[in-house]
Write an enzyme that holds these catalytic residues in place. Structure first.
Site, PDB file in Angstrom:
ATOM      1  N   GLU A  30       0.847  -1.143  -0.097  1.00 59.10           N
ATOM      2  CA  GLU A  30      -0.108  -0.114  -0.018  1.00 59.10           C
ATOM      3  C   GLU A  30       0.796   1.304  -0.015  1.00 59.10           C
ATOM      4  OE1 GLU A  30      -2.796   0.207   3.280  1.00 59.10           O
ATOM      5  OE2 GLU A  30      -3.415   2.240   2.548  1.00 59.10           O
ATOM      6  N   ARG A 255       5.673 -12.922   9.698  1.00 61.31           N
ATOM      7  CA  ARG A 255       6.198 -11.457   9.473  1.00 61.31           C
ATOM      8  C   ARG A 255       7.608 -11.264  10.053  1.00 61.31           C
ATOM      9  NH1 ARG A 255       2.685  -7.673   9.097  1.00 61.31           N
ATOM     10  NH2 ARG A 255       3.752  -5.864   9.313  1.00 61.31           N
ATOM     11  N   LYS A 265       4.609   0.420   9.820  1.00 56.44           N
ATOM     12  CA  LYS A 265       4.850   1.840   9.035  1.00 56.44           C
ATOM     13  C   LYS A 265       4.085   2.858   9.828  1.00 56.44           C
ATOM     14  CE  LYS A 265       3.635  -0.016   4.553  1.00 56.44           C
ATOM     15  NZ  LYS A 265       2.539   0.044   3.730  1.00 56.44           N
TER      16      LYS A 265
HETATM   17  P1  ATP Z   1      -0.045  -1.709   6.826  1.00 48.93           P
HETATM   18  O1  ATP Z   1      -1.043  -2.592   5.890  1.00 48.93           O
HETATM   19  O2  ATP Z   1      -0.516  -1.346   8.111  1.00 48.93           O
HETATM   20  O3  ATP Z   1       0.098  -0.223   6.085  1.00 48.93           O
HETATM   21  P2  ATP Z   1       2.298  -3.310   5.994  1.00 48.93           P
HETATM   22  O4  ATP Z   1       3.581  -3.215   6.492  1.00 48.93           O
HETATM   23  O5  ATP Z   1       1.217  -4.678   6.137  1.00 48.93           O
HETATM   24  O6  ATP Z   1       1.449  -2.249   6.685  1.00 48.93           O
HETATM   25  P3  ATP Z   1       1.616  -3.421   3.191  1.00 48.93           P
HETATM   26  O7  ATP Z   1       1.912  -2.127   2.283  1.00 48.93           O
HETATM   27  O8  ATP Z   1       0.222  -3.660   3.023  1.00 48.93           O
HETATM   28  O9  ATP Z   1       2.089  -2.902   4.618  1.00 48.93           O
HETATM   29  O10 ATP Z   1       2.745  -4.484   2.743  1.00 48.93           O
HETATM   30  C1  ATP Z   1       2.731  -5.318   1.785  1.00 48.93           C
HETATM   31  C2  ATP Z   1       3.278  -6.598   1.895  1.00 48.93           C
HETATM   32  O11 ATP Z   1       4.413  -6.829   2.696  1.00 48.93           O
HETATM   33  C3  ATP Z   1       2.146  -7.314   2.471  1.00 48.93           C
HETATM   34  O12 ATP Z   1       1.917  -8.431   1.751  1.00 48.93           O
HETATM   35  C4  ATP Z   1       2.650  -7.556   3.740  1.00 48.93           C
HETATM   36  O13 ATP Z   1       2.236  -9.013   4.273  1.00 48.93           O
HETATM   37  C5  ATP Z   1       4.171  -7.604   3.519  1.00 48.93           C
HETATM   38  N1  ATP Z   1       4.872  -7.218   4.929  1.00 48.93           N
HETATM   39  C6  ATP Z   1       4.588  -6.208   5.694  1.00 48.93           C
HETATM   40  N2  ATP Z   1       5.453  -6.138   6.784  1.00 48.93           N
HETATM   41  C7  ATP Z   1       5.936  -7.365   6.687  1.00 48.93           C
HETATM   42  C8  ATP Z   1       6.975  -7.906   7.731  1.00 48.93           C
HETATM   43  N3  ATP Z   1       7.548  -7.533   8.618  1.00 48.93           N
HETATM   44  N4  ATP Z   1       7.449  -8.969   7.289  1.00 48.93           N
HETATM   45  C9  ATP Z   1       7.367  -9.783   6.168  1.00 48.93           C
HETATM   46  N5  ATP Z   1       6.403  -9.088   5.209  1.00 48.93           N
HETATM   47  C10 ATP Z   1       5.733  -8.088   5.593  1.00 48.93           C
END
Ligand code: ATP
Ligand code: MG
Length: 561
Positions: A30, A255, A265
């Protein structure tokens, strides 16, 4: 990639012919912040799976929430994914490009009697959702006719209702044991401009509704996401089943969490907004942009992700494992140079005035092809303040009055005199050199206990060096009660203004990493370079100095035997 539970699932699918041997993955960020090392894990995993199975990998912006998304984030994400080496070829997509298609799918669900327009507000929906032990209550609008739902949904799209006045909800089961299945919201009204679609839409799809559709539209076979979506999988499956469209397999993995690091984030944004760091690409940040500016090679990040592997259960990885991956790469690739962080002037009193000679220095003992370079030597030099003691303790083998040490690649020198200013501070050392020891070895075979680095004063260039350390002093800053920012390390950045560097560094290029002999790995700051200034960031120390500190703390706090 090491075999893991995901490759096992794919192997099973291939055996059973579920996706006709195809593997098509995606990374769906995102655009509401910069990518961090956790995202790197997801990128390496998804693109790695595609590579391993001769499949395809998409980069897709999951840009369904106009409020927090910005073009700056889109641009940084593209740059970061490319830098990491993941290749989406021509498949760069935006969920917002599917808004019309998603809308049509929603109309299909309404026509099937599987979705309805609900007038409850967010709070009322929450209250009627029930609890873990009690079922939720049906919305009073749940039994609206298909015609009425179609009419209201069209009018929602046309902007007839204010924000929050209505939602479109899936008609599943308010008594379902899984909360996500209790008539989840599919669309909300939001009169907000989107960074791409501008004012074309005033209704926006929720993650749960949108994500499976995006995967399906792109023909993704394996939709790999993190564990918090496990409970959402039944809903992911439900939507696709109801619509009878191509149905990818969602697979969840743990994760990445890292000690001394926050990877949320929201929290990273808070650090940026409160100016506790200098932007998203501050070299102390765990963002890809920060790590790159700090000097972490992309290969080291990939190796780290490969080494820690993929798991089904959450755990926390020691940050020292990441730092070690960086050292392993830089040890092989970084050219050795000499730089003095805290200069102390040395005058070689028996060396001719106005003479300079060029000495051969080895560029990288780990890489025979790296060759040698010339470093100038002259009567006035700089050494590290730390490398001299007036009253040396027993274990101190470096320079002191009357002792002989080796200057790396140069000569053996002996300190004969200490010069001080009025306040008693040492300003200069007088030393003698033995001309017979050129290159550093004595022909008579006499040994010295210590070799120190140096630079020739006249030819040295001056540059600021930033010593970065961990941003948090607590191993688990995310678990802090109250404000996580209280765990910030006040010493995470030390700037030393006028370091003295050997002249070859005058030609150093942005992002290039060097090993400053005996000091650590340092890289040219790309942002300053672009602005016309040469400055260096410490990438990592030569050894894990924190391990030493932690051991000392352990010793102190251990019960006495
Ligand atoms: P949010 O959704 O709260 O904004 P997010 O870190 O999940 O935060 P996304 O942009 O949705 O952000 O993440 C993109 C991809 O990265 C998703 O598929 C998510 O599962 C993966 N991802 C995010 N953080 C991690 C992490 N710490 N370890 C592994 N994969 C991650
Ligand atoms: Mg997310």
């Amino acid at each position: 990639m090491k075999p893991n539970f995901i490759t096992e699932i794919i192997d099973e699918h291939n055996k059973a012919g579920r996706f006709s041997q195809k593997v098509h993955t995606r990374f769906p960020p995102e655009p509401n912040g910069y990518l961090h090392i956790g995202h790197a894990k997801s990128i390496c995993l998804n693109s790695g799976l595609a590579c391993q199975y001769n499949g395809k990998f998409n980069l897709r912006f999951d840009d369904t929430n106009p409020c927090k998304e910005e073009q700056e984030y889109v641009d940084s994400i593209i740059e970061d994914v490319r830098w990491l080496g993941a290749d989406w070829q021509e498949r760069l997509f935006y969920a917002s490009d599917y808004f019309e298609q998603m809308y049509e799918y929603a109309v299909m669900l309404i026509k099937k009697g599987k979705a309805y327009v609900c007038d409850l507000n967010a709070e009322q929906i929450r209250q009627s959702r029930g609890t873990l032990t009690t079922p939720g209550k049906d919305s009073p609008f749940r039994s609206r006719s298909i015609e009425e739902n179609l009419d209201l949904f069209t009018r929602m799209r046309n902007g007839e209702f204010p924000d929050g006045a209505k939602t479109l909800r899936a008609k599943i089961d308010m008594a379902h044991p899984n909360f996500n299945m209790r008539d989840p919201v599919m669309y909300r009204i939001l009169h907000s401009d989107h960074h791409r679609t501008k004012d074309a839409w005033c209704i926006y799809p929720t993650y749960d509704w949108a994500h499976g559709l995006e995967d399906s539209i792109e023909g993704i076979t394996h939709s790999v996401c993190t564990l918090e979506f496990e409970n959402h999988r039944p809903l992911y499956d439900w939507f696709l089943e109801q619509l009878e469209i191509f149905h990818p397999q969602q697979i969840e993995f743990a994760r990445l969490n890292i000690t001394y690091t926050v990877l949320s984030k929201r929290k990273l944004l808070e650090l940026v907004q409160t100016k506790l760091v200098n932007g998203w690409d501050d070299p102390r940040m765990p963002t890809i942009a920060g790590l790159r500016r700090r000097g972490f090679p992309a290969q080291a990040i990939r190796d780290f992700c490969e080494e820690i592997g993929v798991a089904k259960f959450n755990s926390t990885i020691e940050v020292s494992i990441l730092e070690e991956a960086v050292r392993t790469i830089l040890n092989k690739t970084a050219q050795r140079v000499m730089a003095v962080l805290r200069p102390l002037k040395v005058v070689i009193v028996n060396y001719p005035q106005n003479q300079t000679e060029e000495l051969d220095a080895v560029n990288n003992p780990e890489d025979k092809n790296a060759g040698t370079r010339k470093v100038p030597f002259s009567r006035e030099l700089y050494i590290e303040k730390d490398d001299f003691r007036e009253n040396p303790p027993k274990e101190f083998f470096r320079l002191c009055v009357g002792r002989e040490v080796r200057l790396r690649y140069a000569y053996l020198i002996t300190c004969v005199k200490v010069i001080k200013d009025a306040s008693g501070e040492i300003t200069e050392l007088h030393c003698t050199y033995d001309p017979a020891t050129r290159g550093g070895d004595a022909p008579d075979g006499r040994k010295v206990k210590s070799t120190i680095h140096w630079v020739s004063a006249q030819q040295a260039i001056s540059a600021p060096i930033r010593l970065y350390d961990r941003l948090f002093t607590k191993a688990n800053p995310e678990d802090t009660q109250g404000d996580f920012k209280t765990g910030i390390n006040p010493q995470s950045l030390e700037i030393i203004q006028s370091c003295k560097l050997e002249p070859s560094l005058g030609a150093a290029q942005p992002h290039t990493c060097y090993q400053f002999e005996r000091l650590g790995y340092f890289c040219v700051d790309a942002k300053d370079f672009a602005a016309g200034t040469l400055a260096f960031n410490r990438t990592v120390t030569l050894r894990d100095t924190w391990a030493k500190i932690e051991k000392a703390i352990e010793r102190k706090t251990a019960p006495k035997k």
